[in-house]
Design a protein around this motif. Sequence first.
Motif, short mmCIF file in Angstrom:
data_model
loop_
_atom_site.label_atom_id
_atom_site.label_comp_id
_atom_site.label_asym_id
_atom_site.label_seq_id
_atom_site.Cartn_x
_atom_site.Cartn_y
_atom_site.Cartn_z
N VAL A 121 0.84 -1.20 0.00
CA VAL A 121 0.00 0.00 0.00
C VAL A 121 0.88 1.25 0.00
N ALA A 122 1.89 1.27 0.86
CA ALA A 122 2.77 2.44 0.95
C ALA A 122 3.42 2.73 -0.40
N GLU A 123 3.86 1.68 -1.08
CA GLU A 123 4.49 1.86 -2.40
C GLU A 123 3.48 2.36 -3.43
N ASP A 124 2.26 1.81 -3.41
CA ASP A 124 1.24 2.24 -4.37
C ASP A 124 0.81 3.69 -4.14
N VAL A 125 0.69 4.08 -2.88
CA VAL A 125 0.33 5.47 -2.56
C VAL A 125 1.46 6.41 -2.96
N LEU A 161 0.58 9.37 -5.31
CA LEU A 161 0.48 10.70 -4.70
C LEU A 161 1.83 11.32 -4.32
N GLY A 162 2.90 10.54 -4.35
CA GLY A 162 4.20 11.06 -3.94
C GLY A 162 4.30 11.28 -2.45
N LYS A 163 3.47 10.59 -1.68
CA LYS A 163 3.47 10.75 -0.22
C LYS A 163 3.72 9.40 0.43
N ARG A 164 4.42 9.45 1.57
CA ARG A 164 4.73 8.23 2.29
C ARG A 164 4.81 8.56 3.78
N THR A 165 4.49 7.60 4.63
CA THR A 165 4.65 7.76 6.06
C THR A 165 4.93 6.40 6.68
N TYR A 168 -9.66 2.14 11.62
CA TYR A 168 -9.55 3.56 11.95
C TYR A 168 -8.12 3.90 12.30
N VAL A 169 -7.84 5.19 12.32
CA VAL A 169 -6.56 5.71 12.80
C VAL A 169 -6.88 6.79 13.83
N LYS A 170 -5.92 7.05 14.70
CA LYS A 170 -6.06 8.10 15.71
C LYS A 170 -5.12 9.24 15.37
N ALA A 171 -5.49 10.44 15.78
CA ALA A 171 -4.62 11.60 15.57
C ALA A 171 -3.30 11.38 16.30
N ASN A 172 -2.21 11.77 15.65
CA ASN A 172 -0.85 11.68 16.20
C ASN A 172 -0.43 10.25 16.54
N ASP A 173 -1.02 9.28 15.88
CA ASP A 173 -0.68 7.87 16.07
C ASP A 173 -0.60 7.24 14.68
N TYR A 174 0.48 6.59 14.38
CA TYR A 174 0.65 6.02 13.05
C TYR A 174 0.35 4.53 13.01
N THR A 175 -0.64 4.13 13.83
CA THR A 175 -1.12 2.76 13.85
C THR A 175 -2.45 2.70 13.13
N HIS A 206 -5.48 8.39 5.06
CA HIS A 206 -5.67 9.36 6.15
C HIS A 206 -4.33 9.72 6.78
N LEU A 207 -3.49 8.70 6.98
CA LEU A 207 -2.19 8.96 7.63
C LEU A 207 -1.28 9.85 6.80
N VAL A 208 -1.40 9.81 5.47
CA VAL A 208 -0.55 10.69 4.65
C VAL A 208 -1.14 12.09 4.51
N GLY A 209 -2.25 12.34 5.20
CA GLY A 209 -2.75 13.71 5.27
C GLY A 209 -4.07 14.00 4.59
N ILE A 210 -4.76 13.01 4.08
CA ILE A 210 -6.06 13.27 3.46
C ILE A 210 -7.14 13.02 4.50
N ALA A 211 -7.69 14.11 5.03
CA ALA A 211 -8.65 14.00 6.12
C ALA A 211 -10.07 13.73 5.62
N ASP A 212 -10.39 14.25 4.44
CA ASP A 212 -11.76 14.16 3.92
C ASP A 212 -12.12 12.71 3.59
N GLU A 213 -13.13 12.20 4.27
CA GLU A 213 -13.54 10.80 4.11
C GLU A 213 -14.00 10.49 2.69
N ARG A 214 -14.73 11.40 2.10
CA ARG A 214 -15.24 11.17 0.74
C ARG A 214 -14.08 11.09 -0.27
N GLU A 215 -13.11 11.94 -0.12
CA GLU A 215 -11.94 11.92 -1.00
C GLU A 215 -11.14 10.63 -0.82
#
Length: 133
Positions: free
Chosen positions: A12-16, A20-24, A40-47, A79-88
């Motif tokens: 997934v990380a490689e495909d993203v 998008l040119g983003k990784r975390t 789900y993910v939590k704010a400030n947690d990369y799990t 979400h972890l790479v910064g896309i907060a909008d659920e629909r997007e």
Amino acid sequence: MPDAFSIILDEVAEDVYKRLGKRTNASVKLIPFNPTILGYVKANDYTIYLNSIPFSLVKNDPIKSREYLYVVILHEYLHLVGIADEREVRKITTEITAQKFGRTSYAYLLAEKLTDPIDLHLMNKGDRPPMYM
């Protein structure tokens, strides 16, 4: 030896990154919680927390379990790479899944169920739905 979750997370990380040119950095944890929520993910947690209850319905089928994990991990990773909008996130998940697995795959059918019907209609017409961020 890496577990299935780590292997799929790396994929997934490689495909993203390609898209998008983003990784975390992230990790995956399987736990039971409300079965109407797949992950789900939590704010400030990369799990990425994956729900073991719905996963248990597909875990014995190697193809469905891999594709299920890919869709849910991809969704939460976005979400972890910064896309907060659920629909997007749902829209991008469907697009990546269609490209990777095809429109007749279990992965695509799952992603499609989670996508807004208006966005699906526009995507099927060949139009790019607008971003909602």
